[in-house]
Design a protein around this motif. Structure first.
Motif, PDB file in Angstrom:
ATOM      1  N   SER A 149       0.841  -1.189   0.000  1.00  0.00           N
ATOM      2  CA  SER A 149       0.000   0.000   0.000  1.00  0.00           C
ATOM      3  C   SER A 149       0.878   1.241   0.000  1.00  0.00           C
ATOM      4  CB  SER A 149      -0.915   0.013   1.234  1.00  0.00           C
ATOM      5  OG  SER A 149      -1.865  -1.027   1.161  1.00  0.00           O
ATOM      6  N   ILE A 150       0.640   2.124  -0.968  1.00  0.00           N
ATOM      7  CA  ILE A 150       1.363   3.391  -1.064  1.00  0.00           C
ATOM      8  C   ILE A 150       0.350   4.502  -0.828  1.00  0.00           C
ATOM      9  CG2 ILE A 150       2.707   4.913  -2.565  1.00  0.00           C
ATOM     10  CD1 ILE A 150       3.761   2.384  -3.942  1.00  0.00           C
ATOM     11  N   VAL A 151       0.523   5.219   0.270  1.00  0.00           N
ATOM     12  CA  VAL A 151      -0.462   6.202   0.716  1.00  0.00           C
ATOM     13  C   VAL A 151       0.134   7.606   0.651  1.00  0.00           C
ATOM     14  CG1 VAL A 151      -1.987   6.901   2.601  1.00  0.00           C
ATOM     15  CG2 VAL A 151      -1.426   4.471   2.276  1.00  0.00           C
ATOM     16  N   VAL A 152      -0.522   8.487  -0.076  1.00  0.00           N
ATOM     17  CA  VAL A 152      -0.157   9.903  -0.081  1.00  0.00           C
ATOM     18  C   VAL A 152      -1.105  10.620   0.865  1.00  0.00           C
ATOM     19  CG1 VAL A 152      -0.015  12.023  -1.439  1.00  0.00           C
ATOM     20  CG2 VAL A 152       0.743   9.855  -2.429  1.00  0.00           C
ATOM     21  N   THR A 153      -0.560  11.258   1.893  1.00  0.00           N
ATOM     22  CA  THR A 153      -1.418  11.931   2.869  1.00  0.00           C
ATOM     23  C   THR A 153      -0.658  13.049   3.563  1.00  0.00           C
ATOM     24  OG1 THR A 153      -2.830  11.627   4.819  1.00  0.00           O
ATOM     25  CG2 THR A 153      -0.821  10.305   4.726  1.00  0.00           C
ATOM     26  N   HIS A 154      -1.417  14.054   4.030  1.00  0.00           N
ATOM     27  CA  HIS A 154      -0.870  15.106   4.876  1.00  0.00           C
ATOM     28  C   HIS A 154      -1.277  14.895   6.334  1.00  0.00           C
ATOM     29  CE1 HIS A 154      -0.878  16.972   0.851  1.00  0.00           C
ATOM     30  NE2 HIS A 154       0.143  17.671   1.292  1.00  0.00           N
ATOM     31  N   ASN A 155      -2.020  13.831   6.595  1.00  0.00           N
ATOM     32  CA  ASN A 155      -2.534  13.552   7.932  1.00  0.00           C
ATOM     33  C   ASN A 155      -1.460  12.803   8.731  1.00  0.00           C
ATOM     34  OD1 ASN A 155      -3.848  12.378  10.186  1.00  0.00           O
ATOM     35  ND2 ASN A 155      -5.815  12.429   9.132  1.00  0.00           N
ATOM     36  N   MET A 156      -0.811  13.506   9.647  1.00  0.00           N
ATOM     37  CA  MET A 156       0.297  12.904  10.387  1.00  0.00           C
ATOM     38  C   MET A 156      -0.149  11.787  11.323  1.00  0.00           C
ATOM     39  SD  MET A 156       3.144  14.099   9.353  1.00  0.00           S
ATOM     40  CE  MET A 156       2.366  13.966   7.737  1.00  0.00           C
ATOM     41  N   GLU A 157      -1.366  11.893  11.864  1.00  0.00           N
ATOM     42  CA  GLU A 157      -1.861  10.802  12.697  1.00  0.00           C
ATOM     43  C   GLU A 157      -1.984   9.526  11.878  1.00  0.00           C
ATOM     44  OE1 GLU A 157      -5.391  11.735  14.826  1.00  0.00           O
ATOM     45  OE2 GLU A 157      -4.487  13.400  15.936  1.00  0.00           O
ATOM     46  N   SER A 158      -2.491   9.657  10.656  1.00  0.00           N
ATOM     47  CA  SER A 158      -2.604   8.497   9.770  1.00  0.00           C
ATOM     48  C   SER A 158      -1.229   7.941   9.433  1.00  0.00           C
ATOM     49  CB  SER A 158      -3.333   8.880   8.480  1.00  0.00           C
ATOM     50  OG  SER A 158      -4.689   9.136   8.709  1.00  0.00           O
ATOM     51  N   VAL A 159      -0.295   8.827   9.126  1.00  0.00           N
ATOM     52  CA  VAL A 159       1.058   8.397   8.764  1.00  0.00           C
ATOM     53  C   VAL A 159       1.648   7.510   9.850  1.00  0.00           C
ATOM     54  CG1 VAL A 159       3.439   9.209   8.487  1.00  0.00           C
ATOM     55  CG2 VAL A 159       1.593  10.325   7.233  1.00  0.00           C
ATOM     56  N   PHE A 160       1.580   7.967  11.096  1.00  0.00           N
ATOM     57  CA  PHE A 160       2.215   7.219  12.179  1.00  0.00           C
ATOM     58  C   PHE A 160       1.387   6.028  12.640  1.00  0.00           C
ATOM     59  CE2 PHE A 160       4.426  11.369  12.626  1.00  0.00           C
ATOM     60  CZ  PHE A 160       5.705  10.897  12.354  1.00  0.00           C
ATOM     61  N   ARG A 161       0.130   5.944  12.190  1.00  0.00           N
ATOM     62  CA  ARG A 161      -0.693   4.766  12.482  1.00  0.00           C
ATOM     63  C   ARG A 161      -0.408   3.625  11.518  1.00  0.00           C
ATOM     64  NH1 ARG A 161      -5.640   7.522  14.585  1.00  0.00           N
ATOM     65  NH2 ARG A 161      -6.041   8.204  12.470  1.00  0.00           N
ATOM     66  N   ILE A 162      -0.200   3.963  10.234  1.00  0.00           N
ATOM     67  CA  ILE A 162      -0.223   2.890   9.227  1.00  0.00           C
ATOM     68  C   ILE A 162       1.107   2.626   8.525  1.00  0.00           C
ATOM     69  CG2 ILE A 162      -2.662   3.294   8.778  1.00  0.00           C
ATOM     70  CD1 ILE A 162      -1.967   4.712   6.238  1.00  0.00           C
ATOM     71  N   ALA A 163       2.052   3.562   8.568  1.00  0.00           N
ATOM     72  CA  ALA A 163       3.229   3.437   7.702  1.00  0.00           C
ATOM     73  C   ALA A 163       4.298   2.518   8.287  1.00  0.00           C
ATOM     74  CB  ALA A 163       3.831   4.810   7.436  1.00  0.00           C
ATOM     75  N   ASP A 164       4.895   1.701   7.425  1.00  0.00           N
ATOM     76  CA  ASP A 164       6.124   0.983   7.758  1.00  0.00           C
ATOM     77  C   ASP A 164       7.325   1.856   7.409  1.00  0.00           C
ATOM     78  OD1 ASP A 164       4.914  -1.484   8.605  1.00  0.00           O
ATOM     79  OD2 ASP A 164       4.470  -1.875   6.499  1.00  0.00           O
ATOM     80  N   ARG A 165       7.239   2.486   6.236  1.00  0.00           N
ATOM     81  CA  ARG A 165       8.281   3.408   5.793  1.00  0.00           C
ATOM     82  C   ARG A 165       7.617   4.685   5.298  1.00  0.00           C
ATOM     83  NH1 ARG A 165      13.295   2.124   5.033  1.00  0.00           N
ATOM     84  NH2 ARG A 165      13.611   3.306   3.124  1.00  0.00           N
ATOM     85  N   ILE A 166       8.286   5.799   5.564  1.00  0.00           N
ATOM     86  CA  ILE A 166       7.727   7.115   5.249  1.00  0.00           C
ATOM     87  C   ILE A 166       8.719   7.886   4.387  1.00  0.00           C
ATOM     88  CG2 ILE A 166       6.958   9.327   6.224  1.00  0.00           C
ATOM     89  CD1 ILE A 166       6.451   7.680   8.864  1.00  0.00           C
ATOM     90  N   ALA A 167       8.226   8.520   3.344  1.00  0.00           N
ATOM     91  CA  ALA A 167       9.040   9.435   2.542  1.00  0.00           C
ATOM     92  C   ALA A 167       8.378  10.791   2.590  1.00  0.00           C
ATOM     93  CB  ALA A 167       9.151   8.943   1.099  1.00  0.00           C
ATOM     94  N   MET A 168       9.118  11.803   3.016  1.00  0.00           N
ATOM     95  CA  MET A 168       8.578  13.154   3.017  1.00  0.00           C
ATOM     96  C   MET A 168       9.082  13.888   1.793  1.00  0.00           C
ATOM     97  SD  MET A 168       8.809  16.332   5.663  1.00  0.00           S
ATOM     98  CE  MET A 168       8.289  17.951   5.043  1.00  0.00           C
ATOM     99  N   VAL A 169       8.144  14.409   1.015  1.00  0.00           N
ATOM    100  CA  VAL A 169       8.478  15.157  -0.199  1.00  0.00           C
ATOM    101  C   VAL A 169       8.242  16.642   0.063  1.00  0.00           C
ATOM    102  CG1 VAL A 169       7.939  15.500  -2.639  1.00  0.00           C
ATOM    103  CG2 VAL A 169       7.844  13.198  -1.652  1.00  0.00           C
TER     104      VAL A 169
END
Length: 206
Positions: A149-169
């Protein structure tokens, strides 16, 4: 970036690698075959108003397979059940809540049993509780169906709930890639300002 990854846009330079294969070097037909291994969940859900929920989910199967209507019906109901929409097959998008439309869009995204699902702002416009429900659904589907799953989001709560790896652009370039903990503890002031939502810092709003 998302449009380039899915093949909706062709970049002027660079490579788009999938399983080590550069999609830009493939013919149009070959690239389309690869793209059928992708699913896409749109920010607006992109459901067709004149089709009911089941017909929306069935659409990729009708367009891209030779399965019988009976089999397509079974698959569509199964996908809707996976996202918690059993019993809503005959409802139209206008009859659904925002969270239900998101889930219907997700059911359509997994209709073809993709290897990769791309999500464009899956929790945009949803209240915090429904956001948490959608995040958990993404996690559950990723694990149950063994998806990437590749998720584009600005929601930081979601990012830290679901991500294994994070890329900030930032400004078209990748600032940092890392695990949740690596991003949370980043020394990069741009990353810290963004994840904390602070006014002061190198990110200036004009």
């Amino acid at each position: 970036l998302l449009r380039n990854m899915t093949g909706a846009l062709i970049p002027d330079s660079g490579k788009i690698l999938f399983n080590g294969q550069d999609l830009l070097k493939l013919s149009v037909a070959e690239r389309e075959r690869v793209q059928r291994r992708f699913g896409m969940s749109f920010q607006s859900s992109a459901l067709l108003d004149f089709l009911n929920v089941e017909e929306n989910v069935s659409l990729p199967l009708v367009e891209h397979t030779k399965l019988s209507p009976k089999v397509i019906d079974i698959i569509s109901k199964m996908k809707l059940s996976l996202v918690g929409l059993q019993g809503f097959e005959k409802y139209y998008p206008s009859e659904l809540s925002g969270g239900m439309r998101k889930r219907a869009g997700l059911a359509r995204a997994i209709a073809m049993d993709p290897e990769v699902v791309f999500y464009d702002e899956p929790t945009a416009g949803l209240d915090p509780v429904v956001c948490a429900v959608v995040d958990q659904l993404i996690l559950d589907l990723t694990r149950k169906l063994k998806l990437t799953s590749i998720v584009v989001t600005h929601n930081m709560e979601s990012v830290f709930r679901i991500a294994d790896r994070i890329a900030m652009v930032f400004k078209g370039k990748v600032e940092q890639i890392g695990t949740r903990e690596e991003i949370r503890n980043s020394k990069n002031p741009i990353v810290q300002q963004f994840i904390k939502g602070e006014l002061e810092g190198p990110i200036q709003i004009t």
